[in-house]
Design a protein around this motif. Sequence first.
Motif, mmCIF file in Angstrom:
data_model
loop_
_atom_site.group_PDB
_atom_site.id
_atom_site.type_symbol
_atom_site.label_atom_id
_atom_site.label_comp_id
_atom_site.label_asym_id
_atom_site.label_seq_id
_atom_site.Cartn_x
_atom_site.Cartn_y
_atom_site.Cartn_z
ATOM 1 N N THR A 49 0.943 -1.191 -0.280
ATOM 2 C CA THR A 49 -0.282 0.158 0.156
ATOM 3 C C THR A 49 1.144 1.403 -0.138
ATOM 4 O O THR A 49 1.737 0.952 0.904
ATOM 5 N N THR A 109 -4.906 9.938 -0.227
ATOM 6 C CA THR A 109 -4.807 9.013 -1.330
ATOM 7 C C THR A 109 -4.233 7.790 -1.201
ATOM 8 O O THR A 109 -2.767 7.891 -0.845
ATOM 9 N N HIS A 154 -3.367 4.093 -2.646
ATOM 10 C CA HIS A 154 -2.968 3.033 -3.261
ATOM 11 C C HIS A 154 -2.921 2.381 -3.500
ATOM 12 O O HIS A 154 -1.618 0.879 -2.497
ATOM 13 N N GLN A 155 -3.959 0.451 -3.156
ATOM 14 C CA GLN A 155 -3.876 -0.509 -2.759
ATOM 15 C C GLN A 155 -3.459 -1.510 -4.222
ATOM 16 O O GLN A 155 -4.099 -1.754 -4.648
ATOM 17 N N GLU A 211 -0.449 -3.380 -8.684
ATOM 18 C CA GLU A 211 -0.929 -2.307 -10.223
ATOM 19 C C GLU A 211 -1.781 -1.362 -9.610
ATOM 20 O O GLU A 211 -1.872 -0.262 -10.762
ATOM 21 N N ALA A 212 -2.524 -0.963 -8.686
ATOM 22 C CA ALA A 212 -2.570 0.228 -8.218
ATOM 23 C C ALA A 212 -1.726 1.189 -8.137
ATOM 24 O O ALA A 212 -2.024 2.275 -8.643
ATOM 25 N N ARG A 265 1.197 1.266 -9.984
ATOM 26 C CA ARG A 265 2.021 0.487 -11.509
ATOM 27 C C ARG A 265 0.727 2.237 -11.593
ATOM 28 O O ARG A 265 1.088 2.549 -12.520
ATOM 29 N N ALA A 266 -0.233 1.474 -11.802
ATOM 30 C CA ALA A 266 -1.276 3.001 -12.298
ATOM 31 C C ALA A 266 -0.530 4.572 -12.224
ATOM 32 O O ALA A 266 -0.798 5.138 -12.707
ATOM 33 N N MET A 267 -0.413 4.704 -10.578
ATOM 34 C CA MET A 267 0.311 5.720 -10.024
ATOM 35 C C MET A 267 1.331 6.271 -10.792
ATOM 36 O O MET A 267 1.106 7.798 -11.593
ATOM 37 N N GLU A 276 -4.699 8.888 -8.205
ATOM 38 C CA GLU A 276 -5.090 7.722 -9.054
ATOM 39 C C GLU A 276 -4.744 7.183 -10.455
ATOM 40 O O GLU A 276 -5.561 8.690 -11.190
ATOM 41 N N ASP A 288 -5.503 5.258 -13.818
ATOM 42 C CA ASP A 288 -6.644 4.358 -14.451
ATOM 43 C C ASP A 288 -5.888 2.499 -14.383
ATOM 44 O O ASP A 288 -5.157 2.301 -15.248
ATOM 45 N N ALA A 289 -5.645 2.002 -13.313
ATOM 46 C CA ALA A 289 -5.471 0.759 -12.927
ATOM 47 C C ALA A 289 -6.951 -0.233 -14.431
ATOM 48 O O ALA A 289 -7.886 -0.114 -14.247
#
Length: 143
Positions: free
Chosen positions: A48, A56, A58-59, A62-63, A65-67, A140, A142-143
């Motif tokens: 996390t 904010t 990001h868990q 993959e989240a 990575r998207a960030m 955030e 786009d995961a």
Amino acid sequence: MADWSPGCGGQAPLPYPFYIDIVTKRYFDGVDNKNMDQVLNCFAPDATLTEVTSNTVHQGREAIRAMFIKLFADFEQIWHGNFVHVADPVSNAVCSQFTVLITPNGGEQLRYENCNRFYLEGRLFKDVYVYMSGDNLLKEGDA
């Protein structure tokens, strides 16, 4: 470790230089050079990353990575330096204060004075807390 929590005991302490190396030579070097694999290889799959000042979260890898995809796309130049670290091998954690110089695409360079707290599980980041001195840049993706 099934009952892992940030700073929990019972972990094997790593050599002090390991903590400085993973933060500077692996993680931030990867961010500054927009090397996604190098950055993500520092994180556990279920890590996390929390930007605390805006809450904010990001868990998961993959989240995260998207960030970073969004961060790398939105900023043409990123630099982290002037580090001050305090590592605690007993709790498998490191706190880093540093300067960030970051330039939005087509914009003027921004300067931040940030602090991150990294909690490791084994040899990987499990929980990362980011305290920013300005607006949240870790949006955030786009995961």
